[in-house]
Write a protein that holds these residues in place. Structure first.
Motif, PDB file in Angstrom:
ATOM      1  N   ALA A 118       0.806  -1.216   0.000  1.00  0.00           N
ATOM      2  CA  ALA A 118       0.000   0.000   0.000  1.00  0.00           C
ATOM      3  C   ALA A 118       0.844   1.272   0.000  1.00  0.00           C
ATOM      4  CB  ALA A 118      -0.924   0.019   1.218  1.00  0.00           C
ATOM      5  N   HIS A 119       2.149   1.149   0.162  1.00  0.00           N
ATOM      6  CA  HIS A 119       3.040   2.309   0.190  1.00  0.00           C
ATOM      7  C   HIS A 119       4.016   2.235  -0.975  1.00  0.00           C
ATOM      8  CE1 HIS A 119       2.380   3.473   4.688  1.00  0.00           C
ATOM      9  NE2 HIS A 119       1.280   3.485   3.988  1.00  0.00           N
ATOM     10  N   PHE A 120       5.292   1.968  -0.695  1.00  0.00           N
ATOM     11  CA  PHE A 120       6.319   2.016  -1.729  1.00  0.00           C
ATOM     12  C   PHE A 120       6.625   0.658  -2.345  1.00  0.00           C
ATOM     13  CE2 PHE A 120       8.815   6.168  -0.647  1.00  0.00           C
ATOM     14  CZ  PHE A 120       7.674   6.907  -0.859  1.00  0.00           C
ATOM     15  N   GLY A 121       5.862  -0.369  -2.016  1.00  0.00           N
ATOM     16  CA  GLY A 121       6.124  -1.708  -2.532  1.00  0.00           C
ATOM     17  C   GLY A 121       6.066  -1.806  -4.040  1.00  0.00           C
ATOM     18  N   SER A 122       5.219  -1.001  -4.673  1.00  0.00           N
ATOM     19  CA  SER A 122       5.066  -1.072  -6.126  1.00  0.00           C
ATOM     20  C   SER A 122       6.136  -0.278  -6.884  1.00  0.00           C
ATOM     21  CB  SER A 122       3.674  -0.586  -6.524  1.00  0.00           C
ATOM     22  OG  SER A 122       3.475   0.751  -6.097  1.00  0.00           O
ATOM     23  N   LEU A 123       6.977   0.459  -6.180  1.00  0.00           N
ATOM     24  CA  LEU A 123       7.985   1.276  -6.858  1.00  0.00           C
ATOM     25  C   LEU A 123       9.045   0.437  -7.569  1.00  0.00           C
ATOM     26  CD1 LEU A 123       6.556   3.500  -5.287  1.00  0.00           C
ATOM     27  CD2 LEU A 123       8.773   4.486  -4.799  1.00  0.00           C
ATOM     28  N   THR A 124       9.192  -0.824  -7.197  1.00  0.00           N
ATOM     29  CA  THR A 124      10.174  -1.667  -7.876  1.00  0.00           C
ATOM     30  C   THR A 124       9.798  -1.885  -9.337  1.00  0.00           C
ATOM     31  OG1 THR A 124       9.015  -3.660  -7.171  1.00  0.00           O
ATOM     32  CG2 THR A 124      10.847  -2.906  -5.786  1.00  0.00           C
ATOM     33  N   GLY A 125       8.526  -1.679  -9.679  1.00  0.00           N
ATOM     34  CA  GLY A 125       8.068  -1.868 -11.049  1.00  0.00           C
ATOM     35  C   GLY A 125       8.223  -0.647 -11.936  1.00  0.00           C
ATOM     36  N   LEU A 126       8.806   0.424 -11.418  1.00  0.00           N
ATOM     37  CA  LEU A 126       9.002   1.627 -12.235  1.00  0.00           C
ATOM     38  C   LEU A 126      10.075   1.380 -13.287  1.00  0.00           C
ATOM     39  CD1 LEU A 126       8.941   4.322  -9.403  1.00  0.00           C
ATOM     40  CD2 LEU A 126       7.113   3.795 -11.034  1.00  0.00           C
ATOM     41  N   ASN A 127       9.844   1.917 -14.479  1.00  0.00           N
ATOM     42  CA  ASN A 127      10.791   1.736 -15.584  1.00  0.00           C
ATOM     43  C   ASN A 127      11.539   2.998 -15.949  1.00  0.00           C
ATOM     44  OD1 ASN A 127      10.055  -1.007 -16.091  1.00  0.00           O
ATOM     45  ND2 ASN A 127       8.146  -0.230 -16.929  1.00  0.00           N
ATOM     46  N   GLY A 128      11.060   4.127 -15.498  1.00  0.00           N
ATOM     47  CA  GLY A 128      11.626   5.424 -15.871  1.00  0.00           C
ATOM     48  C   GLY A 128      10.644   6.183 -16.730  1.00  0.00           C
ATOM     49  N   GLY A 129      10.575   7.476 -16.497  1.00  0.00           N
ATOM     50  CA  GLY A 129       9.661   8.322 -17.241  1.00  0.00           C
ATOM     51  C   GLY A 129       8.318   8.529 -16.562  1.00  0.00           C
ATOM     52  N   GLU A 130       8.012   7.743 -15.519  1.00  0.00           N
ATOM     53  CA  GLU A 130       6.730   7.905 -14.831  1.00  0.00           C
ATOM     54  C   GLU A 130       6.682   9.245 -14.103  1.00  0.00           C
ATOM     55  OE1 GLU A 130       7.618   3.473 -14.890  1.00  0.00           O
ATOM     56  OE2 GLU A 130       8.741   5.274 -14.377  1.00  0.00           O
ATOM     57  N   GLU A 131       5.475   9.824 -14.043  1.00  0.00           N
ATOM     58  CA  GLU A 131       5.269  11.082 -13.326  1.00  0.00           C
ATOM     59  C   GLU A 131       5.174  10.832 -11.828  1.00  0.00           C
ATOM     60  OE1 GLU A 131       1.785  13.157 -14.607  1.00  0.00           O
ATOM     61  OE2 GLU A 131       2.651  13.679 -16.537  1.00  0.00           O
ATOM     62  N   VAL A 132       5.776  11.750 -11.076  1.00  0.00           N
ATOM     63  CA  VAL A 132       5.637  11.789  -9.627  1.00  0.00           C
ATOM     64  C   VAL A 132       5.223  13.216  -9.296  1.00  0.00           C
ATOM     65  CG1 VAL A 132       6.775  11.502  -7.390  1.00  0.00           C
ATOM     66  CG2 VAL A 132       7.483  10.090  -9.342  1.00  0.00           C
ATOM     67  N   VAL A 133       4.108  13.356  -8.592  1.00  0.00           N
ATOM     68  CA  VAL A 133       3.604  14.681  -8.234  1.00  0.00           C
ATOM     69  C   VAL A 133       3.689  14.836  -6.724  1.00  0.00           C
ATOM     70  CG1 VAL A 133       1.634  16.261  -8.329  1.00  0.00           C
ATOM     71  CG2 VAL A 133       2.008  14.616 -10.194  1.00  0.00           C
ATOM     72  N   ILE A 134       4.349  15.906  -6.293  1.00  0.00           N
ATOM     73  CA  ILE A 134       4.411  16.244  -4.875  1.00  0.00           C
ATOM     74  C   ILE A 134       3.583  17.507  -4.694  1.00  0.00           C
ATOM     75  CG2 ILE A 134       5.878  16.911  -2.942  1.00  0.00           C
ATOM     76  CD1 ILE A 134       6.426  14.067  -3.875  1.00  0.00           C
ATOM     77  N   TYR A 144       7.621  15.769 -11.192  1.00  0.00           N
ATOM     78  CA  TYR A 144       8.912  15.121 -11.385  1.00  0.00           C
ATOM     79  C   TYR A 144       8.722  13.921 -12.297  1.00  0.00           C
ATOM     80  CZ  TYR A 144      10.174  17.790  -7.222  1.00  0.00           C
ATOM     81  OH  TYR A 144      10.401  18.795  -6.328  1.00  0.00           O
ATOM     82  N   TYR A 145       9.822  13.454 -12.857  1.00  0.00           N
ATOM     83  CA  TYR A 145       9.809  12.242 -13.669  1.00  0.00           C
ATOM     84  C   TYR A 145      10.870  11.281 -13.132  1.00  0.00           C
ATOM     85  CZ  TYR A 145       6.892  14.858 -16.816  1.00  0.00           C
ATOM     86  OH  TYR A 145       5.864  15.593 -17.332  1.00  0.00           O
ATOM     87  N   VAL A 146      10.515  10.005 -13.089  1.00  0.00           N
ATOM     88  CA  VAL A 146      11.448   8.987 -12.621  1.00  0.00           C
ATOM     89  C   VAL A 146      12.577   8.861 -13.637  1.00  0.00           C
ATOM     90  CG1 VAL A 146      11.741   6.530 -12.119  1.00  0.00           C
ATOM     91  CG2 VAL A 146       9.673   7.725 -11.348  1.00  0.00           C
ATOM     92  N   ASP A 147      13.810   9.001 -13.144  1.00  0.00           N
ATOM     93  CA  ASP A 147      14.990   8.867 -13.998  1.00  0.00           C
ATOM     94  C   ASP A 147      15.667   7.528 -13.838  1.00  0.00           C
ATOM     95  OD1 ASP A 147      15.166  11.264 -15.484  1.00  0.00           O
ATOM     96  OD2 ASP A 147      15.848  12.327 -13.714  1.00  0.00           O
TER      97      ASP A 147
END
Length: 191
Positions: A118-134, A144-147
Motif C-alpha cells: 500500500a506504500h512504496f512496494g510497487s515502486l520496484t516496477g518503475l521503468n523510468g519516465g513515470e510522473e511523480v507529483v508532490i 517530477y519524472y522517474v529517472d
C-alpha cells in the motif's frame, strides 16, 4: 529423532506463516492509515507556481491526530497517492511515508517509505519516465519524472540521502526501506 525433526519443521512453518500474516496485516493497516490521513487533509484554497516560492521556505504542515504532514505524493501510473509526514521516525514509517530531509521548494526532497504494497512496494516496477507529483498542504504542486532506480545495501543510507553521481536526477529521491526500515533502493527523479 525423525518425529522430533517433523515437529520442529512444523513449528518453523507455523512461525513463518504467523510472521507472514502479521506482515500482511501491518501493510494493510498502513494503507488504511494513509487513506484516512488523505481524507483528513484540508482542501487547498489558493495555489501558486511552485517555482515562485522561496526555496528556503519551510513546507507548511498540517496536524492530523498528533502527526504533522507536509503534503502528498502521487504516482498516477501506479494509482498511488500517499500523505507525507513532515518528520521521519520509525513509528511514523509504519503508517505513512515521511519527509527524511529537504524541501519540494528547493528541489532536494528525500522521502522515505516502507515497501508495503500500500506504500512504496510497487515502486520496484518503475521503468523510468513515470510522473511523480508532490503537493504541499496548500495545494502547490511540483512535477517530477522517474529517472532511475538504484539498488542499495541496507547500510547505504548516506548514498540514498546524498544522491546519485548524476546531479541532474536528484531533485527528488524516494528511499524504499524494508519492514526492518533499512534502505533497499532509491528512486531518482528530476523536475
Amino acid at each position: 529423532v525423525a518425529h522430533g525433526l517433523m515437529v520442529a519443521g512444523a513449528a518453523a512453518i507455523c512461525c513463518a506463516l504467523v510472521l507472514f500474516c502479521y506482515n500482511v496485516w501491518v501493510g494493510w493497516r498502513a494503507g488504511e492509515r494513509a487513506h484516512a490521513v488523505l481524507d483528513s487533509l484540508p482542501e487547498p484554497a489558493v495555489t501558486l507556481d511552485i517555482s515562485a516560492i522561496d526555496p528556503n521556505a519551510a513546507m507548511p504542515a498540517v496536524d492530523i491526530d498528533g502527526t504533522s504532514y507536509c503534503g502528498t505524493l502521487s504516482l498516477p501510473e501506479l494509482g498511488l497517492e500517499l500523505p507525507i509526514a513532515n518528520a521521519c521516525s520509525s513509528n511514523q514509517l509504519a503508517f505513512t511515508p515521511c519527509r527524511y530531509e529537504g524541501s519540494v521548494y528547493a528541489d532536494n526532497l528525500v522521502i522515505a517509505g516502507i515497501d508495503f504494497d500500500a506504500h512504496f512496494g510497487s515502486l520496484t516496477g518503475l521503468n523510468g519516465g513515470e510522473e511523480v507529483v508532490i503537493s504541499d498542504t496548500l495545494g502547490n504542486t511540483a512535477l517530477y519524472y522517474v529517472d532511475g532506480i538504484e539498488a542499495l545495501q541496507p547500510t547505504d543510507l548516506d548514498r540514498a540521502v546524498s544522491g546519485s553521481d548524476d546531479a541532474d536526477v536528484d531533485d527528488l529521491r524516494l528511499m524504499v526501506c524494508g519492514a526492518d526500515q533499512k534502505v533497499r533502493f532509491v528512486v531518482y527523479c528530476s523536475a
